[in-house]
Enzyme design. Structure first.
Site, PDB file in Angstrom:
ATOM      1  N   SER A 117      36.325  43.227  35.465  1.00 11.21           N
ATOM      2  CA  SER A 117      35.962  42.105  34.624  1.00 11.21           C
ATOM      3  C   SER A 117      34.646  41.436  35.025  1.00 11.21           C
ATOM      4  O   SER A 117      34.114  40.629  34.276  1.00 11.21           O
ATOM      5  CB  SER A 117      37.070  41.037  34.658  1.00 11.21           C
ATOM      6  OG  SER A 117      37.263  40.559  35.988  1.00 11.21           O
ATOM      7  N   LYS A 130      29.827  35.145  38.732  1.00 16.38           N
ATOM      8  CA  LYS A 130      30.795  35.236  37.633  1.00 16.38           C
ATOM      9  C   LYS A 130      31.227  33.824  37.233  1.00 16.38           C
ATOM     10  O   LYS A 130      31.517  32.996  38.115  1.00 16.38           O
ATOM     11  CB  LYS A 130      31.982  36.065  38.136  1.00 16.38           C
ATOM     12  CG  LYS A 130      33.006  36.472  37.124  1.00 16.38           C
ATOM     13  CD  LYS A 130      34.020  37.410  37.795  1.00 16.38           C
ATOM     14  CE  LYS A 130      35.021  37.968  36.816  1.00 16.38           C
ATOM     15  NZ  LYS A 130      35.963  38.929  37.474  1.00 16.38           N
ATOM     16  N   SER A 135      38.228  44.663  39.456  1.00 13.72           N
ATOM     17  CA  SER A 135      37.168  43.965  38.728  1.00 13.72           C
ATOM     18  C   SER A 135      35.873  43.768  39.487  1.00 13.72           C
ATOM     19  O   SER A 135      34.867  43.357  38.898  1.00 13.72           O
ATOM     20  CB  SER A 135      37.674  42.600  38.242  1.00 13.72           C
ATOM     21  OG  SER A 135      38.609  42.777  37.207  1.00 13.72           O
TER      22      SER A 135
END
Lengths: 68, 481
Positions: free
Chosen positions: B167, B92, B191
């Site tokens: 996310s 990420k 997330s």
């Protein structure tokens, strides 16, 4: 219909934080606060500060599995 | 929908990409696959399919191939190998690497060059993992769906019209699409677990403070967690063993010793006591989700676990206070940008942050001060006499990108916010929680099983998840891109 709290909340945010409402979705999001306020109001009286020191991190350690 | 394919056949380049992280690491260590072949297999998948999925922000192709060649040379020279040696990963785009841009999925930080390297990246490097680059994510890790107005929405590889979950959208989509073997996500309200569920992979949020957060973009200091999205519980166990443990740079990180999580994966869950929390977590759940959840419980019971239905009076307060903490902390972190560059945020993000400025300070303090007592109450209600709490990870079937798009229509607000209803409470409680695939809905999208346990009992949730995966193959199914 927009809840009554939206406009005064926008004004309070502007005064306290200097942040202006950025878009229509933000106004819609403030309307969502009515439900959160109701939930927090329902908790009044049940949630009190404890006299003894305590912390979240201490609770994490206290509640570990036995033997760990 | 993309029909699932079996990943049992693992010969050839495309077969290599189908391996789990531990299978790839063990194949490299045994000399059965080179790091170069593993990396090339991943790069071929990305080249072929990421145009549709949009999981990648920055691909460091040449650096990855150079690192793979160095790993192959090290093995040939008989040098010691780390537990993740030769395994390609991507992360990420909020894990800082010194000198590299870390966009955090935003326009505001599109050119932000990180001044230091995150502790977890340092530990993965030391374990021999190959870092191939950075992944798409919700802007500033602030939505549960996978929308991104600046880098493009990430698409679910099972059906491109559907949400990936957020996310950590690129992490979930890319692991599911077999673009790499593991990815760091972050979890403040679900997330890691949400993209794991929506994309049909395994995601682990450890105990709050278990994994250090140094060099990681903050969203909510009280609830942020670092963790992996992978294919199996065994992958998660090895990954956690590498990344967990006290770091001097993060004074909030726990000093508890890091156990051998893989050693706990015995496959034996006879007598494991599972509590199903019927308060809140099943309210309004879609029928296919409930059916898959109950079927998963049946599997666990058939393996010797004992399932009991419980209720938790603490859930009402937990849900209310959970909403307060992350909103206020997010608003505080973004205050200067919200004043100076409000138009640089996507609509769905600035609208969520805005509400945080309205919450009174005394309620924030109250939410923090009640966290310990409510954790004690929840554990007394759900885990005294029980080992694991089970819930569905997502109450509903996977939504489409369109029906959760607030930017296009603010009327989608409620559906958007509902996505993280079952994951957020465990961030407030700080408990270790895993999500693993347990079926598919009637539209062919994955369904997830969520398991939580006492603080620092990661080995317990991993053992239960691994036992489930030893007798099921949901985690082995891959979308036919």
């Amino acid at each position: 219909m927009e809840p009554e709290l939206v406009v005064p909340t926008m004004e309070a945010i502007r005064r306290w934080s200097g942040v202006a409402v950025p878009n229509a979705a933000a106004r819609a999001g403030l309307a969502d606060h009515a439900a959160l306020i109701a939930e927090l109001a329902a908790l009044r009286g049940s949630m009190v500060f404890e006299d003894e020191p305590s912390s979240f991190e201490a609770a994490l350690r206290d509640l570990k599995e036995a033997g760990r | 929908m993309n029909a699932p394919v079996s990943t049992a056949a693992t010969t050839g380049a495309s077969g290599l990409a189908m391996l789990s992280m531990t299978e790839a690491a063990d194949a490299f260590a045994a000399g059965e696959a080179t790091a170069t072949a593993l990396t090339e297999a991943c790069l071929a998948r990305i080249d072929a399919h990421d145009g549709a999925v949009n999981s990648v922000i920055r691909l460091d192709r040449e650096a990855a191939l150079e690192a793979a060649a160095a790993a192959d040379a090290a093995r040939a020279a008989g040098k010691p190998l780390g537990p993740l040696a030769g395994v390609p990963m991507m992360h990420k785009d909020m894990y800082y690497r010194a000198g590299k841009v870390s966009t955090c999925g935003s326009k505001i930080r599109r050119d932000f060059v990180a001044p230091k390297t995150a502790t977890v990246l340092q530990r993965l490097d030391a374990a021999g993992a190959i870092d191939m680059g950075t992944l798409n994510m919700a802007e500033f890790a602030q939505n549960p769906t996978g929308h991104n107005a600046h880098f493009g929405d990430c698409h679910n590889p099972w059906d491109l019209a559907y949400c990936t979950g957020g996310s950590s959208s690129g992490s979930g989509a890319g692991v599911a699409a077999r673009f790499f073997y593991a990815a760091l996500g972050s979890d403040t309200g679900g997330s890691i677990r949400l993209p794991a569920t929506l994309c049909g992979v395994t995601g682990l949020k450890a105990t709050q403070t278990r994994v250090p957060r140094t060099g990681v973009m903050p969203l909510s200091f009280s609830a942020d967690n670092v963790g992996p999205l992978v294919r199996t519980a065994r992958d998660a166990a090895r990954f956690l063993g590498v990344t967990a443990g006290r770091c001097p740079g993060d004074p909030t990180s726990a000093p508890e010793a890091v156990p051998d999580y893989e050693a706990a994966l015995t496959g034996d869950i006879r007598g494991l006591r599972i509590a199903v929390c019927e308060t809140s977590f099943l309210d309004g759940a879609d029928a296919p989700v409930v059916a898959a959840f109950e079927a998963a419980l049946d599997v666990l019971q058939a393996q010797g676990a004992v399932v009991t239905r419980r209720s938790a009076a603490s859930m009402r307060a937990i849900n209310a206070y959970t909403a307060v903490i992350s909103r206020v902390e997010g608003a505080a972190i973004h205050a200067n940008w919200m004043r100076e560059h409000p138009g640089d945020y996507a609509i769905h993000l600035s609208s969520r942050l805005f509400g945080g400025y309205a919450l009174p300070a005394h309620l924030y303090v109250e939410a923090l001060s009640r966290r310990g007592p409510l954790l004690r109450q929840f554990v007394a209600e759900m885990l005294d006499g029980f080992d694991v709490v089970a819930t569905p990870t997502l109450k509903t079937r996977v939504p489409t990108l369109a029906e959760t798009d607030i930017d296009a229509d603010p009327a989608n607000w409620a559906r958007f916010m509902a996505v993280s209803a079952n994951t957020r409470p465990f961030n407030y409680l700080g408990l270790p929680t895993i999500s693993l695939p347990c079926g598919f809905d009637d539209r062919g999208l994955p369904i997830g099983l969520q398991l939580a346990a006492r603080p620092f009992a990661e080995a317990t949730v991993l053992r239960a998840a691994d036992a489930f995966q030893q007798v099921t193959d949901w985690h082995r199914k891959a979308p036919a891109l």
